[in-house]
Design a protein around this motif. Structure first.
Motif, short mmCIF file in Angstrom:
data_model
loop_
_atom_site.label_atom_id
_atom_site.label_comp_id
_atom_site.label_asym_id
_atom_site.label_seq_id
_atom_site.Cartn_x
_atom_site.Cartn_y
_atom_site.Cartn_z
N LEU A 245 58.30 -0.17 -21.67
CA LEU A 245 57.24 0.57 -20.99
C LEU A 245 55.92 -0.21 -20.84
O LEU A 245 55.34 -0.23 -19.75
N PRO A 246 55.45 -0.88 -21.91
CA PRO A 246 54.18 -1.62 -21.75
C PRO A 246 54.26 -2.65 -20.63
O PRO A 246 53.35 -2.75 -19.80
N GLN A 247 55.37 -3.38 -20.57
CA GLN A 247 55.53 -4.42 -19.55
C GLN A 247 55.68 -3.79 -18.17
O GLN A 247 55.15 -4.29 -17.18
N LEU A 248 56.42 -2.68 -18.13
CA LEU A 248 56.65 -1.99 -16.85
C LEU A 248 55.32 -1.63 -16.20
O LEU A 248 55.09 -1.88 -15.02
N LEU A 249 54.42 -1.06 -16.98
CA LEU A 249 53.14 -0.62 -16.40
C LEU A 249 52.27 -1.82 -16.04
O LEU A 249 51.62 -1.82 -14.99
N GLN A 250 52.26 -2.83 -16.89
CA GLN A 250 51.46 -4.02 -16.59
C GLN A 250 51.91 -4.68 -15.30
O GLN A 250 51.09 -5.25 -14.58
N ALA A 251 53.21 -4.58 -15.04
CA ALA A 251 53.74 -5.23 -13.84
C ALA A 251 53.51 -4.38 -12.59
O ALA A 251 53.82 -4.79 -11.49
N ILE A 358 49.68 17.46 -13.41
CA ILE A 358 50.12 16.06 -13.38
C ILE A 358 50.92 15.78 -14.65
O ILE A 358 50.51 16.16 -15.75
N ASP A 359 52.05 15.16 -14.48
CA ASP A 359 53.01 14.97 -15.58
C ASP A 359 53.26 13.48 -15.77
O ASP A 359 53.88 12.84 -14.93
N LEU A 360 52.78 12.94 -16.87
CA LEU A 360 52.90 11.50 -17.06
C LEU A 360 54.34 11.04 -17.13
O LEU A 360 54.66 9.92 -16.73
N THR A 361 55.25 11.91 -17.62
CA THR A 361 56.65 11.48 -17.70
C THR A 361 57.21 11.27 -16.29
O THR A 361 58.01 10.37 -16.06
N GLU A 362 56.74 12.10 -15.37
CA GLU A 362 57.17 11.98 -13.99
C GLU A 362 56.60 10.70 -13.35
O GLU A 362 57.27 10.02 -12.58
N ASP A 363 55.33 10.40 -13.69
CA ASP A 363 54.70 9.21 -13.11
C ASP A 363 55.40 7.95 -13.59
O ASP A 363 55.64 7.03 -12.82
N VAL A 364 55.72 7.92 -14.89
CA VAL A 364 56.40 6.75 -15.42
C VAL A 364 57.77 6.60 -14.77
O VAL A 364 58.17 5.50 -14.36
N ALA A 365 58.47 7.73 -14.64
CA ALA A 365 59.80 7.67 -14.02
C ALA A 365 59.69 7.17 -12.58
O ALA A 365 60.52 6.38 -12.13
N ILE A 367 57.37 5.22 -11.33
CA ILE A 367 57.06 3.79 -11.33
C ILE A 367 58.31 2.99 -11.68
O ILE A 367 58.60 1.96 -11.09
N ARG A 368 59.07 3.53 -12.63
CA ARG A 368 60.29 2.83 -13.04
C ARG A 368 61.29 2.77 -11.89
O ARG A 368 61.90 1.73 -11.64
N SER A 369 61.44 3.85 -11.19
CA SER A 369 62.44 3.86 -10.11
C SER A 369 61.89 3.19 -8.86
O SER A 369 62.64 2.88 -7.94
N ALA A 371 60.31 4.58 -6.72
CA ALA A 371 60.39 5.53 -5.61
C ALA A 371 59.34 6.61 -5.76
O ALA A 371 59.66 7.78 -5.86
N GLY A 372 58.09 6.20 -5.82
CA GLY A 372 57.00 7.14 -6.01
C GLY A 372 57.00 8.28 -5.02
O GLY A 372 56.88 9.45 -5.39
N ALA A 373 57.18 7.99 -3.76
CA ALA A 373 57.07 9.01 -2.73
C ALA A 373 58.18 10.05 -2.86
O ALA A 373 57.95 11.24 -2.73
N ALA A 374 59.38 9.57 -3.16
CA ALA A 374 60.51 10.49 -3.27
C ALA A 374 60.30 11.48 -4.43
O ALA A 374 60.56 12.67 -4.29
N GLN A 375 59.81 10.95 -5.56
CA GLN A 375 59.54 11.81 -6.72
C GLN A 375 58.53 12.88 -6.35
O GLN A 375 58.68 14.04 -6.71
N GLN A 376 57.53 12.46 -5.63
CA GLN A 376 56.46 13.36 -5.24
C GLN A 376 57.02 14.51 -4.40
O GLN A 376 56.71 15.67 -4.63
#
Lengths: 383, 279, 158
Positions: A245-251, A358-365, A367-369, A371-376
């Motif tokens: 997770l730390p690296q994922l967000l930094q990237a 706003i749900d941080l678990t959703e935001d992380v997911a 970013i990980r996928s 597919a920000g727009a699709a999640q939204q």
């Protein structure tokens, strides 16, 4: 803090005896009670003030109390308050400077805080206290005020039998079982006779337990505790994939998800105030009218305010996008480098108390996928 | 425990000190010489929190000579309420001082290497203690260069000292300004240009940089271009330092608390972050 | 006594040229020195010449009726004065004056343009060098436009 004695069990009615024993030793009790339609932490006199028969329903941007069909005293998840309000008060005076003639004298705030017993500390909250211990006491310099308060606290934990709709302690490895950092860890067992399972985590915890009527915990008690924790652990309302997770967000500092969240975020700072680990503070100078005396106050601050990143001429973080990004990357990424652990314990308060959900678990997911727009879109269909 | 508490108090309580002298440097910039009431030891590059009674507290770098700890020297640019109040303090007035805080310039990081001191505008103030030390211990370093950019000839900080250093043979002093009239016989152009003209050895040098952030970003790119390893480049960051001991959270930059992990940070640590907006 | 070719070889602006190319370039150059205040180029003239500064400092300026001579930039050893010879309409845009004594190699731009047209490899190498010079001038100009040493903007609170 290894257990110092075998596990005990006692009838629910005996809990008040434990609380009164604490009071007799000079502890002021802070525990859950119902106020303004929420379960908050406040001073309590005994077990009668606990929220018997109440639970909380939580979802993004939503919190409601609901009556249970039993008389459980700790049958809820977590409310808007965190214990940090006692260890790191929302506002406190640090020092006072007084001018007399050309000289100035400074006196530091030295008041000894009263001994506090925290009643009903959740596993995620134990983890949060441990996180703030590392922040305020773990470095080269210790925060004197936090230390004074922290050294005067006794902790009675209560392991969770319920998982809230926004809980994800299992993902964060902080619960629902209380691992350490308590004087006594209780588990409330309602079916098969309302009773508590108790484990001492310190000498003084064991001594307290010896002052009330208990019996040795049976195999059935132990099995009931295990089943309860397994049930709570299996019913987490949220999950957060923490791998890398730390690296994922930094990237992903320029991920479009930040823009999407900024479109909803009001920068109200509720998440940081409700968060049990957020530690940022503002310093304010409060002079009297005669300009002869001035006090330095420390107040909770939030990285969501415009002033927070002020640098002569303007804010470094002018956009809401950058403030949300700062909050989340600090909590889930930079924290590791700063304090050797994640800054999130999975309590879900920031999700519950966000006015727009706003749900941080959703935001992380998202970013990980990637597919920000699709999640939204999916989120909008859900609500 | 008692000792720990005492130490904590020392770092969070201001000590009130008397202004011994005040000198105007530029239209909006003053230098205060403060009587610390005893030796005030510090590392070049460190800062103090200066408190104007009842008004506010701001981080200001120490700009005096580390070899003269009986004089505490700060150069203050009066751009806001607190800095205006500080800059207005006359001889005999009291101000609160907390510090020194933060990481300084690592002058021992590269023995024998060339040292380039690159400053922009008021950024010369936190570098002046480093220059004092470099010149005092001149034999320990290779070539020493001061490259200084300012807005105009009228806004060159420490002008008389610049002249004095320029007359020495053991330091190269190059000054450039952004605007000047035809009577100006020096350089007119961006400060990064001085890097290309200077005679230091990129492969064996250490570069100390302080100035506006955008200037430092361009300097970082140019230094990489001429082959100075990022581990040998140190920049002094500026953020909203409030508590100065890493508790209030305001000065975070990536994972760094600028007050505690900085203000002087190896470029290597920040390289990736410097280009990120609103970090 | 150094030849023009030696001087070209020593000059930073021609670093990327090989020996044969430097010889070609040197064929269009000659030694020229200027006294303090002397004009190298004047706005509006035909841009048939440019200079590689060997020693000394040159200021580029423009004359404004209300402000008189206004300095844009100074150039010194290792730098090039004059870029307008490269492209039509081949007109000088700014004044260039010596600050103190200035030694240059002066080049006949027309001659060099001819050689570049005849030898595209030379043309490419030389254009690449000049594109580098122009890029760094453009970047410097942009950075200076920001007036980064000016007073911080906005209402300061501290």
């Amino acid at each position: 803090m290894a257990p110092t004695a075998g596990a005990r069990a006692f009838n629910a009615g005996e809990l008040d005896a434990l609380l009164q024993a604490l009071r007799a030793e000079g502890w002021t009790l802070a525990g859950p009670r119902i106020r303004d339609g929420a379960i908050v932490y406040d001073e309590i006199g005994g077990a009668a003030e606990l929220p018997a028969g109440w639970t909380d329903e939580q979802a993004p941007g939503r919190y409601r109390l609901r009556e249970r069909d039993d008389r459980a005293l700790f049958g809820y998840a977590v409310g808007p308050h965190a214990w940090k309000k006692y260890l790191f008060p929302p506002s406190e005076r640090l020092w006072t400077a007084v001018r007399s003639g050309r000289d100035v004298g400074v006196s530091e705030e030295q008041a000894e805080p009263p001994p506090l017993a925290f009643i009903g500390v959740r596993a995620c909250e134990l983890a949060a206290i441990a996180v703030q211990d590392r922040v305020f006491l773990g470095g080269e310099r210790a925060d004197a005020s936090y230390r004074r308060r922290r050294e005067n606290v006794l902790i009675v934990a209560v392991q969770c039998g319920e998982a809230g709709g926004n809980c994800f302690c299992v993902s964060m490895g902080t619960g629902p079982a209380a691992a350490s950092g308590y004087d006594i860890a209780l588990t409330e067992l309602v079916s098969g006779g309302h009773r508590f399972h108790a484990r001492a985590g310190s000498e003084r915890g064991a001594r307290l337990l010896s002052r009330i009527e208990t019996r040795a915990a049976t195999g059935d008690d132990e099995e009931a505790v295990r089943a309860l924790l397994a049930r709570a652990g299996g019913r987490m309302g949220r999950t957060l994939d923490t791998r890398g997770l730390p690296q994922l967000l930094q990237a992903n500092l320029e991920h479009r998800r930040w823009d999407e969240v900024a479109g909803r975020c009001l920068a109200c700072s509720n998440c940081t105030l409700a968060c049990p680990t957020c530690f940022c503070s503002a310093q304010e100078d409060v002079p009297d009218l005669a300009h002869a005396r001035s006090e330095r106050w420390r107040r909770w601050d939030s990285c969501f305010t415009g002033d927070f990143s002020y640098l002569h001429g303007g804010s470094v973080r002018a956009s809401i996008r950058s403030r949300y990004r700062q909050w989340l990357t600090h909590k889930l990424s930079a924290w590791h480098e700063q304090f050797g652990s994640c800054g999130c314990v999975g309590c879900g308060r920031c999700i519950t108390w966000c006015p727009v959900g706003i749900d941080l678990t959703e935001d992380v997911a998202a970013i990980r996928s990637g597919a920000g727009a699709a999640q939204q879109e999916r989120r909008e269909q859900d609500t | 425990m008692a000792a720990a508490l005492h130490a904590a108090a020392e770092h969070t309580l201001p000590q009130f000190m008397r202004v011994r002298a005040r000198r105007q440097e530029l239209a909006d910039t003053w230098t205060l010489e403060i009587d610390p009431g005893g030796p005030f030891e510090f590392l070049p590059g460190q800062f103090n929190m200066l408190y104007a009674f009842g008004i506010g507290e701001v981080p200001i770098s120490i700009s005096g000579d580390p070899a003269r700890p009986e004089r505490l020297v700060h150069t203050v640019r009066a751009v806001g309420r607190t800095t205006q109040a500080l800059a207005a303090l006359g001889r005999g007035a009291r101000l609160g001082v907390r510090g020194p805080y933060g990481a300084g310039w690592p002058l021992d990081a590269a023995p024998g290497a060339d040292v380039v001191v690159l400053a922009g505008g008021i950024g010369l103030a936190p570098l002046r203690p480093a220059l004092y030390r470099l010149l005092a211990e001149r034999a320990r370093f290779g070539r020493v260069s001061l490259l200084y950019g300012s807005r105009s000839p009228q806004q060159l900080l420490y002008a008389s000292e610049l002249r004095r250093w320029r007359s020495r043979f053991d330091i190269e002093v190059e000054v450039t300004v952004d605007t000047a009239g035809p009577e100006w016989r020096g350089n007119l152009g961006v400060v990064t240009k001085l890097l290309r003209r200077s005679s230091f050895d990129p492969a064996n040098s250490m570069v100390l940089v302080c100035g506006p952030e955008v200037m430092m970003r361009h300097v970082a790119t140019d230094l990489a271009g001429i082959g100075v390893p990022p581990a040998r480049v140190f920049i002094s960051m500026e953020r909203n330092m409030k508590c100065a001991v890493g508790f209030c959270g305001h000065c975070q930059y990536g994972s760094a608390f600028v007050c505690r992990d900085g203000p002087v940070v190896p470029l290597e640590r920040l390289e990736r972050l410097l280009g990120v907006r609103e970090l | 006594m150094k030849t023009i070719e030696d001087l070209v070889t020593e000059h930073a602006a021609f670093r990327d040229l090989d020996a044969a190319q430097r010889a070609l370039v040197a064929g269009c150059g000659r030694n020229r020195s200027f006294r303090d205040g002397e004009v190298l180029m004047r706005e509006g003239e035909d841009a048939n010449e440019f200079f590689a500064i060997r020693k000394g400092r040159v200021r580029l300026s423009v004359h404004l009726p209300e402000r008189g001579e206004t300095v844009i930039e100074t150039l010194q050893e290792g730098e090039i004065v004059g870029l307008s010879w490269l492209f039509p309409p081949y007109k000088v845009r700014f004044d260039a004056r010596a600050i103190g004594t200035v030694h240059t190699i002066s080049f006949d731009g027309k001659c060099l343009r001819g050689k570049c047209d005849a030898d595209p490899r030379l043309g490419y190498t030389l254009m690449k060098s000049f594109a580098g010079i122009m890029t760094s001038r453009l970047q410097s100009t942009r950075l200076r436009m920001l007036d980064v040493f000016g007073a911080p903007g906005g209402a300061a609170a501290d």
